[in-house]
Design a protein around this motif. Structure first.
Motif, PDB file in Angstrom:
ATOM      1  N   MET A   1      84.258   9.360  36.296  1.00 35.62           N
ATOM      2  CA  MET A   1      85.547   9.264  35.611  1.00 35.62           C
ATOM      3  C   MET A   1      85.661  10.335  34.531  1.00 35.62           C
ATOM      4  O   MET A   1      84.747  10.494  33.701  1.00 35.62           O
ATOM      5  N   PRO A   2      86.762  11.090  34.475  1.00 39.13           N
ATOM      6  CA  PRO A   2      86.952  12.102  33.431  1.00 39.13           C
ATOM      7  C   PRO A   2      86.923  11.468  32.041  1.00 39.13           C
ATOM      8  O   PRO A   2      87.318  10.304  31.867  1.00 39.13           O
ATOM      9  N   ALA A   3      86.474  12.233  31.053  1.00 39.54           N
ATOM     10  CA  ALA A   3      86.292  11.722  29.697  1.00 39.54           C
ATOM     11  C   ALA A   3      87.568  11.079  29.149  1.00 39.54           C
ATOM     12  O   ALA A   3      87.526   9.972  28.584  1.00 39.54           O
TER      13      ALA A   3
ATOM     14  N   ASP B   1      90.190   9.820  30.748  1.00 38.83           N
ATOM     15  CA  ASP B   1      90.515   8.585  31.465  1.00 38.83           C
ATOM     16  C   ASP B   1      89.595   7.443  31.023  1.00 38.83           C
ATOM     17  O   ASP B   1      90.028   6.285  30.908  1.00 38.83           O
TER      18      ASP B   1
ATOM     19  N   LYS C   1      93.549  12.319  22.928  1.00 39.22           N
ATOM     20  CA  LYS C   1      93.078  13.710  22.874  1.00 39.22           C
ATOM     21  C   LYS C   1      92.763  14.126  21.438  1.00 39.22           C
ATOM     22  O   LYS C   1      91.752  14.783  21.178  1.00 39.22           O
TER      23      LYS C   1
ATOM     24  N   ARG D   1      86.518  18.994  26.278  1.00 36.77           N
ATOM     25  CA  ARG D   1      86.744  19.040  27.735  1.00 36.77           C
ATOM     26  C   ARG D   1      87.148  17.655  28.230  1.00 36.77           C
ATOM     27  O   ARG D   1      86.309  16.808  28.532  1.00 36.77           O
ATOM     28  N   PHE D   2      88.448  17.422  28.273  1.00 33.46           N
ATOM     29  CA  PHE D   2      88.956  16.090  28.613  1.00 33.46           C
ATOM     30  C   PHE D   2      88.717  15.722  30.074  1.00 33.46           C
ATOM     31  O   PHE D   2      88.677  14.542  30.418  1.00 33.46           O
ATOM     32  N   ASP D   3      88.560  16.738  30.943  1.00 31.11           N
ATOM     33  CA  ASP D   3      88.391  16.456  32.373  1.00 31.11           C
ATOM     34  C   ASP D   3      86.929  16.393  32.793  1.00 31.11           C
ATOM     35  O   ASP D   3      86.615  16.163  33.959  1.00 31.11           O
ATOM     36  N   GLN D   4      86.002  16.568  31.845  1.00 34.15           N
ATOM     37  CA  GLN D   4      84.573  16.540  32.192  1.00 34.15           C
ATOM     38  C   GLN D   4      84.157  15.126  32.590  1.00 34.15           C
ATOM     39  O   GLN D   4      84.424  14.163  31.851  1.00 34.15           O
ATOM     40  N   PRO D   5      83.505  14.954  33.745  1.00 33.33           N
ATOM     41  CA  PRO D   5      83.073  13.601  34.164  1.00 33.33           C
ATOM     42  C   PRO D   5      82.119  12.983  33.139  1.00 33.33           C
ATOM     43  O   PRO D   5      81.254  13.668  32.586  1.00 33.33           O
ATOM     44  N   ALA D   6      82.286  11.693  32.914  1.00 38.75           N
ATOM     45  CA  ALA D   6      81.452  10.984  31.930  1.00 38.75           C
ATOM     46  C   ALA D   6      79.969  11.092  32.270  1.00 38.75           C
ATOM     47  O   ALA D   6      79.114  11.128  31.373  1.00 38.75           O
TER      48      ALA D   6
ATOM     49  N   GLU E   1      78.371  13.598  33.254  1.00 37.03           N
ATOM     50  CA  GLU E   1      77.802  14.883  32.837  1.00 37.03           C
ATOM     51  C   GLU E   1      77.601  14.964  31.321  1.00 37.03           C
ATOM     52  O   GLU E   1      77.019  15.933  30.827  1.00 37.03           O
TER      53      GLU E   1
END
Length: 611
Positions: free
Chosen positions: A65-67, A69, A85, A95-100, A102
């Motif tokens: 899940m992106p950060a 979300d 944000k 980086r809002f779209d970075q997967p949790a 990672e």
């Protein structure tokens, strides 16, 4: 046994800090308050319609899940994407779209903190909220929590934070909770007074018990109601547990001799992609250096520590390590998954390994100023009792793993100690002993820390990371560093407005008043013996002597009755406050009666001895 018939309450608007040694149940208490865990016995009562938001010690998210979300899902309805944000940016996550999945452990903690702070609530329950926050973030969170109008209960090791935010400190100690209506500075004073009072009461108990034993040995028989009560009081005194001293992490300095060359960093540079973390840094460490590195998260502090420890290589420059140098590296994170360098990776802990084997793999014995000490004895000193030493590491709490890892580092007998965020997850007791240990450590201490108290206590020179990767040197601890920055800002503002600098005022933390328990005045039973005057009871003393056993029994019954009323009124805060005062007054009266009982019995014995 984490909690032994324990009572805890929260009043509306309170800001409570919970402290205690790791593994004693602080996180369990927070989970119980948050409804995440149920007690084995007892009752948890919460007012209707109360909304509680909980920050766990190690939050978990769906890996893919992106950060952004993940934060919106955890925060719940009513939170806008723009607000989420802004909060993430404030906490250093851009980086809002970075997967949790990672994200590092620290980033996941900040992700959960953002979600908890975004949602509306009546009660905030926070487990180590300052972990993985840099100094600027900690200061921002401090102000936000001070302004929060709801009720706050948190576990944190940050002593300046406790001082600034909390108006009540609750200590979890040996299964019991002790509440202090003050901040951390006031708690230290009041706890010392509580312990002194407990040991004074124990001395009094032993003195009374000696007299009671003598009375029993004279052949006391339960012939009357009064004598039955006397015997019951003797048995209660006999069976009462003595106060326990707090377990302490105590260890003499372990050290390996250091030669002429210590550690030299010559024109070190390090970049990742387009970001320069360290730019042309040179420093030669002296034999007794106490150096602190500070800066925002992600600026390169841990990277520099790894370069010094030989775990990473600089892009350019040279690291010179003296032949006699032995580095002990206390890592920021504990990993339970073996990497390529499992044998040399300081952060790796095999969860299946027994606690004692983890230490024995480093050293069976160490040589300290007090002599040779075994691995098992060292574990005892570090609050790991015999039965726990043979348990697997997986059964330890997060803080206990950190404490065990710290012991392993010290068992290596290093002469250069690298401490990367040592205050994360360590309890205050362990931190205090580590600070005392470092006072006598005959070697170099290099630390990365956001803990202002720890930096003030330990370091004598600070290097601050600048935005362009350069490091700026400052003499003194964190308070001196902060004051210097404040002066520079004031000068800049004065120059820009062409005005003289504003006056700089100082502030001092208030401290509670001091008090001393004053007992009833005592008459010396031996007064007048020089005139060969026979001792005897006055009429008033004789009557008092005859009645005091009944009066003591009545007070004991009253205290027990108030205790039962307190249990029945656990959810009525006004009544609970009234009963607490009544119980304290009755206890003070009982203490005075017991003092008087001792005097009258001493006098009675001396009168009897005269024949």
């Amino acid at each position: 046994m984490l909690f032994d018939d324990t009572n805890f309450f929260l009043h509306e608007g309170e800001k409570v800090g919970i402290i205690g040694i790791n593994g004693t149940g602080k996180s369990t208490l927070l989970r119980t308050i948050a409804g995440e865990e149920q007690p084995d016995d007892g009752k948890v009562t919460m007012a209707n319609h109360i909304v509680v938001r909980y920050l766990p010690q190690s939050p978990q998210f769906e890996a893919g899940m992106p950060a952004l979300d993940a934060v919106l899902k955890m925060a719940g309805d009513g939170v806008s994407e723009a607000d989420a944000k802004a909060m993430l940016m404030r906490l250093g996550i851009g980086r809002f779209d970075q997967p949790a999945g990672e994200l590092s452990g620290g980033q996941r903690k900040r992700l959960a903190l953002a979600a908890v702070l975004l949602g509306d609530c009546d009660v905030l329950v926070l487990d180590e909220p300052t972990n993985h926050l840099d100094s600027a973030m900690s200061s921002w969170l401090e102000e936000k929590l001070r302004a929060f109008r709801g009720t706050l209960v948190m576990v944190t090791h940050d002593r300046y934070f406790l001082d600034s935010v909390c108006d009540r400190i609750v200590e979890l100690d040996k299964g019991k909770l002790y509440s202090y209506e003050t901040n951390y500075s006031g708690f230290l004073k009041l706890k010392a007074e509580r312990e002194a009072s407990a040991f004074a009461s124990e001395r009094k108990r032993q003195s009374i018990l000696r007299k009671e034993i003598a009375w029993m040995q004279r052949g006391a028989r339960a012939r009357s109601t009064k004598q039955k009560a006397h015997i019951q009081r003797y048995e209660a005194l006999r069976d009462q547990a003595a106060p326990e001293l707090d377990a302490k992490v105590e260890m003499s300095s372990v050290y390996t001799r250091m030669g002429k060359t210590a550690v030299e960093l010559l024109n070190i540079s390090k970049s990742y992609g387009d970001q320069t973390l360290i730019r042309d840094f040179t420093y030669r460490f002296l034999k007794d250096d106490r150096i602190g590195f500070i800066g925002p998260n992600g600026c390169g502090k841990t990277t520099l520590m790894k370069i010094i420890a030989g775990l990473e290589q600089p892009d350019s420059g040279e690291v010179v390590i003296g032949q006699t140098i032995k580095i002990g590296y206390y890592s920021q994170e504990i990993r339970e998954t073996a990497g390529d360098r499992a044998e040399t990776d300081f952060s790796y802990m095999d969860p299946k390994m027994r606690v004692i084997d983890y230490i024995r793999n480093t050293a069976e014995y160490v040589h300290t100023a007090d002599g040779t000490v075994s691995a098992s004895a060292m574990l005892e000193l570090f609050l790991f009792p015999g039965e726990q030493q043979y348990s697997p590491i997986s059964k330890l709490s997060g803080g206990e793993k950190r404490r065990l890892n710290l012991l392993r580092v010290l068992m290596e007998a290093p002469n250069v100690l690298i401490l990367d965020e040592p205050t994360n997850d360590l309890d205050i007791t362990t931190l205090q002993i580590l600070e005392d240990y470092l006072d006598s450590f005959r070697g170099i201490v290099i630390t990365v820390s956001h803990d202002r108290y720890f930096l003030d206590r330990v370091v004598r020179r600070i290097f601050a990371f600048e935005e362009d990767g350069t490091l700026r040197q400052h003499e003194g601890g964190y308070t001196e560093y902060e004051a210097r920055l404040r002066e520079e800002r004031e000068l800049d503002e004065a120059e820009s407005s062409n005005k003289s600098p504003a006056g700089r005022g100082g502030s001092a933390r208030g401290s509670g008043g001091s008090g001393e328990a004053v007992g009833p005045a005592r008459t010396d039973p031996n007064a007048g013996r020089g005139h060969e005057k026979k001792l005897k009871f006055s009429f008033k003393e004789q009557k008092e002597y005859e009645m005091i056993d009944d009066e003591i029994a009545a007070l004991e019954a009253k205290i027990e009755e108030i205790g039962q009323e307190m249990t029945a009124n656990a959810t009525n805060s006004a009544k609970l406050t009234e009963l607490t005062s009544a119980q304290a007054a009755a206890q003070a009266e009982l203490d005075a009666k017991m003092d008087r009982w001792m005097y009258l019995n001493e006098l009675a014995e001396q009168i009897a001895a005269q024949g």
